[in-house]
Design a protein around this motif. Structure first.
Motif, PDB file in Angstrom:
ATOM      1  N   LYS A  65     -14.814 -56.904  27.483  1.00  0.00           N
ATOM      2  CA  LYS A  65     -14.691 -57.866  28.640  1.00  0.00           C
ATOM      3  C   LYS A  65     -13.566 -58.727  28.376  1.00  0.00           C
ATOM      4  O   LYS A  65     -12.593 -58.966  29.158  1.00  0.00           O
ATOM      5  CB  LYS A  65     -15.949 -58.715  28.842  1.00  0.00           C
ATOM      6  N   ASP A  66     -13.348 -59.167  26.936  1.00  0.00           N
ATOM      7  CA  ASP A  66     -12.474 -60.120  26.606  1.00  0.00           C
ATOM      8  C   ASP A  66     -11.104 -59.557  26.545  1.00  0.00           C
ATOM      9  O   ASP A  66      -9.985 -59.954  27.231  1.00  0.00           O
ATOM     10  CB  ASP A  66     -12.833 -60.820  25.162  1.00  0.00           C
ATOM     11  N   ALA A  67     -11.170 -58.235  26.071  1.00  0.00           N
ATOM     12  CA  ALA A  67      -9.701 -57.731  26.116  1.00  0.00           C
ATOM     13  C   ALA A  67      -9.162 -57.426  27.366  1.00  0.00           C
ATOM     14  O   ALA A  67      -8.056 -57.257  27.657  1.00  0.00           O
ATOM     15  CB  ALA A  67     -10.054 -56.277  25.268  1.00  0.00           C
ATOM     16  N   ARG A  68     -10.240 -56.875  28.289  1.00  0.00           N
ATOM     17  CA  ARG A  68      -9.706 -56.398  29.826  1.00  0.00           C
ATOM     18  C   ARG A  68      -9.125 -57.728  30.496  1.00  0.00           C
ATOM     19  O   ARG A  68      -8.290 -57.722  31.193  1.00  0.00           O
ATOM     20  CB  ARG A  68     -10.635 -55.801  30.700  1.00  0.00           C
ATOM     21  N   THR A  69      -9.695 -59.033  30.226  1.00  0.00           N
ATOM     22  CA  THR A  69      -9.341 -60.094  30.595  1.00  0.00           C
ATOM     23  C   THR A  69      -7.918 -60.292  30.357  1.00  0.00           C
ATOM     24  O   THR A  69      -7.363 -61.089  31.168  1.00  0.00           O
ATOM     25  CB  THR A  69     -10.494 -61.599  30.325  1.00  0.00           C
ATOM     26  N   LYS A  70      -7.693 -60.335  29.319  1.00  0.00           N
ATOM     27  CA  LYS A  70      -6.247 -60.643  28.710  1.00  0.00           C
ATOM     28  C   LYS A  70      -5.232 -59.658  28.979  1.00  0.00           C
ATOM     29  O   LYS A  70      -4.179 -59.679  28.844  1.00  0.00           O
ATOM     30  CB  LYS A  70      -6.574 -60.865  27.086  1.00  0.00           C
ATOM     31  N   ALA A  71      -5.742 -58.507  29.280  1.00  0.00           N
ATOM     32  CA  ALA A  71      -4.933 -57.206  29.104  1.00  0.00           C
ATOM     33  C   ALA A  71      -3.956 -57.063  30.154  1.00  0.00           C
ATOM     34  O   ALA A  71      -4.443 -57.507  31.399  1.00  0.00           O
ATOM     35  CB  ALA A  71      -5.470 -55.854  28.833  1.00  0.00           C
ATOM     36  N   LYS A  72      -2.902 -56.530  30.517  1.00  0.00           N
ATOM     37  CA  LYS A  72      -2.136 -56.311  31.595  1.00  0.00           C
ATOM     38  C   LYS A  72      -2.379 -54.814  31.715  1.00  0.00           C
ATOM     39  O   LYS A  72      -1.623 -54.009  30.967  1.00  0.00           O
ATOM     40  CB  LYS A  72      -0.593 -56.699  31.372  1.00  0.00           C
ATOM     41  N   ARG A  76     -16.478 -57.727  23.331  1.00  0.00           N
ATOM     42  CA  ARG A  76     -14.883 -57.466  22.947  1.00  0.00           C
ATOM     43  C   ARG A  76     -14.121 -56.714  24.207  1.00  0.00           C
ATOM     44  O   ARG A  76     -12.934 -57.078  24.497  1.00  0.00           O
ATOM     45  CB  ARG A  76     -14.969 -56.614  21.913  1.00  0.00           C
TER      46      ARG A  76
END
Length: 281
Positions: free
Chosen positions: A256-263, A254
């Protein structure tokens, strides 16, 4: 008629809210109203979950007592708001942190509830792959030296050439750092497998250094004592370990996924070393 209508529209909103608060009554799922603030049955049930209720106790009497504690806390909180504490920047920061921690905790519980109980084959496979937790579980006896974490963690590199506890003490003395010496023990079943593998690979007498709650502890293994487990103990322990491992994997995924999508934008002085300098703004 129009004059009367305009009069009612001109009533201040704050007064309207205050009048509405005065009309609140403890009915239905509301067990009490404190200066216009409701306390629900759901809130009271949450409080009861943390209460140590003796067997055979009068549940209604306990609920009344717990409700009084909730009311006292609510009154103190209201008094704190009257002092403006809820507008203090320190309060706002702490409230945000506690709110985030609670959200993460409840999200983790929801994820945990969705994890299936492993079957017998999965349990047997996990037990055979983790002998340090089960068949070869040990209590490691340790000779230890504890000292405060240096302000600059890079200072710990000065212990990299110390191959005995006496050498660690000599370095501490040279750096004029206070320390405490003692003995301890660690259960191999509670140590993360990668860390245990590194510890077990050390030569006899070689110290390993681990940060623990703001301190640094240098340890040397001085003895080993087997910890015998029965099959009745092994199964629930394995189930819990498997579920914990899967839950940790969900959390990592979660993030990793959140960091990928976050600015995420950093101030120049706070850019992580691993992040490119271009990330700073």
């Amino acid at each position: 008629m129009n004059t009367s209508r305009l009069f009612w529209l001109a009533v201040p909103l704050s007064l309207t809210v205050a009048l509405a608060a005065c009309d609140k009554k403890p009915t239905g799922q509301i067990v009490a109203v404190v200066n216009g603030e409701e306390i629900s049955q759901s809130e009271l049930n949450q409080e009861l979950q943390g209460a140590n209720i003796p067997a055979g106790a009068d549940k209604k009497a306990v609920m009344r007592d717990v409700l009084q504690r909730v009311i006292d806390r609510r009154l103190l909180a209201q008094a704190a708001k009257d002092q403006g504490i809820d507008r203090d920047p320190a309060y706002v920061s702490m409230q945000r942190r506690m709110s985030e921690e609670l959200l993460v905790q409840m999200s983790a519980k929801k994820a945990s509830d969705s994890i299936k109980v492993p079957d017998a084959a999965a349990i047997d496979k996990f037990v055979s792959e983790n002998p340090a937790m089960f068949g070869q579980r040990m209590k490691l006896k340790l000779d230890q030296v504890a000292f405060e974490m240096p302000r600059n963690p890079e200072a710990l590199k000065q212990f990299s050439n110390d191959h005995s506890l006496d050498a660690v003490i000599a370095t501490l003395t040279r750096l004029n750092m206070k320390y405490q010496r003692g003995v301890g023990a660690v259960d191999t079943g509670t140590v993360a497998p990668p860390m245990l593998k590194q510890i077990e690979a050390l030569p006899p007498g070689e110290p390993f250094i681990v940060p623990v709650q703001g301190k640094v502890v240098a340890s040397v293994i001085t003895g080993r004592e087997p910890i015998a487990l029965t099959p009745e103990q092994i199964k629930p322990m394995a189930v819990e370990a498997i579920r914990s491992k899967e839950l940790a994997g969900i959390g990592t995924s979660r993030i990793k996924d959140a960091r990928t999508k976050a600015k995420i934008e950093y101030a120049p002085d706070f850019v992580p070393k691993a992040a490119p300098a271009a990330a700073a703004k």
